[in-house]
Structures are given as C-alpha cells and as structure tokens.
Design a protein around this motif. Sequence first.
Motif, PDB file in Angstrom:
ATOM      1  N   PHE A  54       0.831  -1.208   0.000  1.00 57.14           N
ATOM      2  CA  PHE A  54       0.000   0.000   0.000  1.00 57.14           C
ATOM      3  C   PHE A  54       0.867   1.261   0.000  1.00 57.14           C
ATOM      4  O   PHE A  54       0.597   2.218  -0.741  1.00 57.14           O
ATOM      5  CB  PHE A  54      -0.911  -0.022   1.230  1.00 57.14           C
ATOM      6  N   LEU A  55       1.927   1.264   0.820  1.00 59.74           N
ATOM      7  CA  LEU A  55       2.800   2.438   0.913  1.00 59.74           C
ATOM      8  C   LEU A  55       3.477   2.767  -0.406  1.00 59.74           C
ATOM      9  O   LEU A  55       3.724   3.936  -0.708  1.00 59.74           O
ATOM     10  CB  LEU A  55       3.881   2.211   1.980  1.00 59.74           C
ATOM     11  N   THR A  56       3.798   1.747  -1.183  1.00 70.52           N
ATOM     12  CA  THR A  56       4.569   1.966  -2.406  1.00 70.52           C
ATOM     13  C   THR A  56       3.715   2.031  -3.668  1.00 70.52           C
ATOM     14  O   THR A  56       4.264   2.222  -4.762  1.00 70.52           O
ATOM     15  CB  THR A  56       5.614   0.844  -2.575  1.00 70.52           C
ATOM     16  N   HIS A  57       2.397   1.895  -3.526  1.00 74.19           N
ATOM     17  CA  HIS A  57       1.558   1.901  -4.727  1.00 74.19           C
ATOM     18  C   HIS A  57       0.337   2.818  -4.634  1.00 74.19           C
ATOM     19  O   HIS A  57      -0.386   2.950  -5.625  1.00 74.19           O
ATOM     20  CB  HIS A  57       1.094   0.473  -5.047  1.00 74.19           C
ATOM     21  N   PHE A  58       0.109   3.440  -3.492  1.00 76.41           N
ATOM     22  CA  PHE A  58      -1.001   4.381  -3.364  1.00 76.41           C
ATOM     23  C   PHE A  58      -0.470   5.781  -3.663  1.00 76.41           C
ATOM     24  O   PHE A  58       0.368   6.299  -2.916  1.00 76.41           O
ATOM     25  CB  PHE A  58      -1.584   4.315  -1.953  1.00 76.41           C
ATOM     26  N   PRO A  59      -0.883   6.405  -4.781  1.00 79.65           N
ATOM     27  CA  PRO A  59      -0.275   7.663  -5.245  1.00 79.65           C
ATOM     28  C   PRO A  59      -0.134   8.756  -4.193  1.00 79.65           C
ATOM     29  O   PRO A  59       0.947   9.355  -4.077  1.00 79.65           O
ATOM     30  CB  PRO A  59      -1.187   8.086  -6.403  1.00 79.65           C
ATOM     31  N   GLY A 138      10.959 -12.661  -2.836  1.00 80.39           N
ATOM     32  CA  GLY A 138       9.988 -13.640  -3.274  1.00 80.39           C
ATOM     33  C   GLY A 138       8.571 -13.130  -3.062  1.00 80.39           C
ATOM     34  O   GLY A 138       8.351 -11.961  -2.720  1.00 80.39           O
ATOM     35  N   PHE A 139       7.607 -13.998  -3.284  1.00 81.18           N
ATOM     36  CA  PHE A 139       6.194 -13.641  -3.125  1.00 81.18           C
ATOM     37  C   PHE A 139       5.511 -14.666  -2.229  1.00 81.18           C
ATOM     38  O   PHE A 139       5.925 -15.816  -2.142  1.00 81.18           O
ATOM     39  CB  PHE A 139       5.488 -13.595  -4.482  1.00 81.18           C
ATOM     40  N   LYS A 140       4.469 -14.203  -1.552  1.00 81.19           N
ATOM     41  CA  LYS A 140       3.666 -15.074  -0.718  1.00 81.19           C
ATOM     42  C   LYS A 140       2.215 -15.049  -1.199  1.00 81.19           C
ATOM     43  O   LYS A 140       1.726 -14.033  -1.703  1.00 81.19           O
ATOM     44  CB  LYS A 140       3.719 -14.625   0.750  1.00 81.19           C
ATOM     45  N   GLU A 141       1.553 -16.183  -1.014  1.00 75.87           N
ATOM     46  CA  GLU A 141       0.126 -16.283  -1.304  1.00 75.87           C
ATOM     47  C   GLU A 141      -0.599 -16.585   0.003  1.00 75.87           C
ATOM     48  O   GLU A 141      -0.309 -17.572   0.677  1.00 75.87           O
ATOM     49  CB  GLU A 141      -0.147 -17.389  -2.316  1.00 75.87           C
ATOM     50  N   TYR A 142      -1.530 -15.687   0.359  1.00 74.63           N
ATOM     51  CA  TYR A 142      -2.315 -15.854   1.582  1.00 74.63           C
ATOM     52  C   TYR A 142      -3.750 -16.193   1.191  1.00 74.63           C
ATOM     53  O   TYR A 142      -4.401 -15.434   0.477  1.00 74.63           O
ATOM     54  CB  TYR A 142      -2.288 -14.576   2.420  1.00 74.63           C
ATOM     55  N   ARG A 143      -4.238 -17.335   1.688  1.00 77.46           N
ATOM     56  CA  ARG A 143      -5.613 -17.770   1.412  1.00 77.46           C
ATOM     57  C   ARG A 143      -6.413 -17.718   2.717  1.00 77.46           C
ATOM     58  O   ARG A 143      -6.090 -18.433   3.669  1.00 77.46           O
ATOM     59  CB  ARG A 143      -5.630 -19.189   0.838  1.00 77.46           C
ATOM     60  N   VAL A 160       4.240 -13.148 -14.402  1.00 78.30           N
ATOM     61  CA  VAL A 160       4.930 -12.119 -15.188  1.00 78.30           C
ATOM     62  C   VAL A 160       5.973 -11.428 -14.321  1.00 78.30           C
ATOM     63  O   VAL A 160       5.877 -11.416 -13.084  1.00 78.30           O
ATOM     64  CB  VAL A 160       3.919 -11.069 -15.738  1.00 78.30           C
ATOM     65  N   ALA A 161       6.963 -10.818 -14.976  1.00 71.45           N
ATOM     66  CA  ALA A 161       8.092 -10.232 -14.250  1.00 71.45           C
ATOM     67  C   ALA A 161       7.696  -9.001 -13.446  1.00 71.45           C
ATOM     68  O   ALA A 161       8.276  -8.729 -12.389  1.00 71.45           O
ATOM     69  CB  ALA A 161       9.206  -9.883 -15.237  1.00 71.45           C
ATOM     70  N   ASP A 162       6.725  -8.220 -13.922  1.00 68.90           N
ATOM     71  CA  ASP A 162       6.361  -6.970 -13.256  1.00 68.90           C
ATOM     72  C   ASP A 162       5.196  -7.140 -12.281  1.00 68.90           C
ATOM     73  O   ASP A 162       4.547  -6.167 -11.904  1.00 68.90           O
ATOM     74  CB  ASP A 162       6.034  -5.888 -14.281  1.00 68.90           C
ATOM     75  N   PHE A 163       4.926  -8.352 -11.867  1.00 68.39           N
ATOM     76  CA  PHE A 163       3.835  -8.613 -10.930  1.00 68.39           C
ATOM     77  C   PHE A 163       4.137  -7.974  -9.575  1.00 68.39           C
ATOM     78  O   PHE A 163       5.267  -8.024  -9.087  1.00 68.39           O
ATOM     79  CB  PHE A 163       3.635 -10.120 -10.761  1.00 68.39           C
ATOM     80  N   GLU A 164       3.131  -7.338  -8.963  1.00 70.27           N
ATOM     81  CA  GLU A 164       3.310  -6.702  -7.660  1.00 70.27           C
ATOM     82  C   GLU A 164       2.363  -7.271  -6.615  1.00 70.27           C
ATOM     83  O   GLU A 164       2.793  -7.675  -5.533  1.00 70.27           O
ATOM     84  CB  GLU A 164       3.076  -5.181  -7.782  1.00 70.27           C
ATOM     85  N   ARG A 165       1.062  -7.311  -6.935  1.00 71.08           N
ATOM     86  CA  ARG A 165       0.068  -7.767  -5.951  1.00 71.08           C
ATOM     87  C   ARG A 165      -1.253  -8.061  -6.651  1.00 71.08           C
ATOM     88  O   ARG A 165      -1.592  -7.409  -7.633  1.00 71.08           O
ATOM     89  CB  ARG A 165      -0.149  -6.693  -4.877  1.00 71.08           C
ATOM     90  N   SER A 166      -1.964  -9.035  -6.141  1.00 70.31           N
ATOM     91  CA  SER A 166      -3.300  -9.319  -6.669  1.00 70.31           C
ATOM     92  C   SER A 166      -4.201  -9.780  -5.528  1.00 70.31           C
ATOM     93  O   SER A 166      -3.736 -10.395  -4.562  1.00 70.31           O
ATOM     94  CB  SER A 166      -3.243 -10.396  -7.759  1.00 70.31           C
ATOM     95  N   ILE A 167      -5.490  -9.459  -5.645  1.00 77.50           N
ATOM     96  CA  ILE A 167      -6.501  -9.893  -4.684  1.00 77.50           C
ATOM     97  C   ILE A 167      -7.671 -10.471  -5.469  1.00 77.50           C
ATOM     98  O   ILE A 167      -8.162  -9.842  -6.414  1.00 77.50           O
ATOM     99  CB  ILE A 167      -7.005  -8.728  -3.804  1.00 77.50           C
ATOM    100  N   VAL A 176      -4.752 -13.465  -1.580  1.00 82.29           N
ATOM    101  CA  VAL A 176      -3.896 -12.291  -1.703  1.00 82.29           C
ATOM    102  C   VAL A 176      -2.489 -12.748  -2.042  1.00 82.29           C
ATOM    103  O   VAL A 176      -1.901 -13.560  -1.321  1.00 82.29           O
ATOM    104  CB  VAL A 176      -3.873 -11.469  -0.396  1.00 82.29           C
ATOM    105  N   ARG A 177      -1.969 -12.246  -3.141  1.00 84.18           N
ATOM    106  CA  ARG A 177      -0.597 -12.558  -3.563  1.00 84.18           C
ATOM    107  C   ARG A 177       0.202 -11.264  -3.542  1.00 84.18           C
ATOM    108  O   ARG A 177      -0.176 -10.286  -4.179  1.00 84.18           O
ATOM    109  CB  ARG A 177      -0.600 -13.187  -4.950  1.00 84.18           C
ATOM    110  N   VAL A 178       1.317 -11.261  -2.815  1.00 84.75           N
ATOM    111  CA  VAL A 178       2.026 -10.013  -2.569  1.00 84.75           C
ATOM    112  C   VAL A 178       3.520 -10.258  -2.391  1.00 84.75           C
ATOM    113  O   VAL A 178       3.943 -11.364  -1.995  1.00 84.75           O
ATOM    114  CB  VAL A 178       1.441  -9.319  -1.307  1.00 84.75           C
ATOM    115  N   LYS A 179       4.311  -9.239  -2.693  1.00 80.55           N
ATOM    116  CA  LYS A 179       5.761  -9.313  -2.521  1.00 80.55           C
ATOM    117  C   LYS A 179       6.093  -9.479  -1.040  1.00 80.55           C
ATOM    118  O   LYS A 179       5.477  -8.853  -0.180  1.00 80.55           O
ATOM    119  CB  LYS A 179       6.410  -8.042  -3.081  1.00 80.55           C
ATOM    120  N   ASP A 180       7.083 -10.318  -0.746  1.00 86.21           N
ATOM    121  CA  ASP A 180       7.350 -10.717   0.635  1.00 86.21           C
ATOM    122  C   ASP A 180       8.502  -9.916   1.255  1.00 86.21           C
ATOM    123  O   ASP A 180       9.619 -10.419   1.406  1.00 86.21           O
ATOM    124  CB  ASP A 180       7.664 -12.216   0.677  1.00 86.21           C
TER     125      ASP A 180
END
Length: 259
Positions: A54-59, A138-143, A160-167, A176-180
């Motif tokens: 959130f800190l790095t992607h909310f304008p 790496g990335f983590k997946e939280y279910r 993909v290489a530029d993946f950051e986060r998905s919900i 929730v998949r997010v950078k760890d």
Amino acid sequence: MSEFKQTFNSSLGKKLIMALTGLFLCTFLIVHLGGNLLLFKNDQGFAFNSYANFLTHFPPIEVIAYLLYLAIIVHAVYALVLTIKNRRARPVGYAVQPKSDASWSSKNMGLLGSILLLFIVIHMSDFWFTYKYNNVLGFKEYRTDLATNQTSVSDYTPPVADFERSISTENNVEIVRVKDLHARIQTSFSQLWYVIFYVIAMGAVSFHLLHGFQSAFRTLGWVHKKYTPIVYFFGTWLFAVIIPIGFALMPIIYYIKSL
C-alpha cells in the motif's frame, strides 16, 4: 536579494527550515511506527506485506514519501551548513571551557545526526530500495477462508516479471498474492551486527529528538508557560522514549526468534 530570500538565507531562516522539516519527520515517525507494529502480528507477514505494498503503490502516499525524502535531505544539509558556519565563527576554542547548562544531546547533535544519516542510508537501501528496484524478493500467497477467517500461506511464483500484488476471491476464499518484504526483515534482523547497529541508531534517535523536538518549538517562537510543559512532556516521553523503544524492539524480538 528579496526579503524572503534574505530571511531564509540567514541563520534564523535556516533554523526555521530545520525546525519545520524536523517536525514533519517527527510526524512521519509516529505513522511509520504504527505501520511497523504490524510486524508483531502473528500472521506470517500478511498484514505487514499488505501495508508495504500500500505504501509503495497508493499515489498520495507516494507523493508524501518523496516529500519525506526531500525533508531528510534538506534537514541534513541545513544542519551541516549551520554546523560549519558556527565553527567558522569560532575557529579557535576557548582556553578554559565555560560552564554550560546545555544538555549532552544538544552539544552532540552533529554526532547524533551523522549516526542517523548513516542509518537511514543503510535502512532504505536494505528495505525500500530492495523492495522497489531489486527483483530479489519472493512472493507469498495468503488464502483466507471467509467463513472461518483462517489464513494459510505458501510461496508464490508470479506469471509475469512486473507482478506486484493481486486480490481475488474463489469459493468464499480470499486470495492475496504479494511481494514478501517480511522475509527480508527476518533475514536482516537475524544478523547480530545489524541488530546492534539498529539499537544504537534508535539510541541516537532518542537523544536527537530529546533536544530537537523541543528546540523546534523554541525556534518557531511557540513558547508559552502554559504549553511549554506539554511540549516537553511529548518531546521526552513520546519522541525520546516510546518511539525509539518501539522501533528497537522489532530487531531485538526478531533476532531472538531466529536463534
């Protein structure tokens, strides 16, 4: 030269800029500590990783972040300029040092500031720069089962290489998949030298703010017998005690857990 430029090029003007940037940085410390307290949640980094994203992607937050970086640079540069100017004004020390009521922290603001500047460079390089520009995390997946509120976690490899986060939500399960970044913190705080340096830096924060917070209000002329005790109270207990201890506990606890 205009009156405005004359004001801010004077020693008083530089002190005013330092006071304003310093108070802005004090406000940031409160917010930053509040966010970092998410590290103490027993959720395998879920809340903290979401917070970091959130800190790095909310304008609006990104704009404030760059204002923060600017404030750090301006605060450090003006502190250096004032220190050099004061030393040039008195190139030869007194043969006998007069007694002074100044505190140890006020006499050593330059040393404390230098420690903090080194800490900021290392800290931002290790976490902020790595998170933003180094593809080593790496990335983590939280279910999370929305019916039971139980969360499971696993490693995740983005497509993909530029993946950051998905919900997303599937079969009443929030995914929730997010950078760890949490894993990076665990690694850094498992190193004894890093923990020791971090704690020393928080000691420098304590002494720096013990003098700096109160000095900022005096520079701005906000001195009154009714409100000064309140400023001293917050300057001492919130900024010189609670906030540094809160930050210092993070590396200590993580290091103990890593043993």
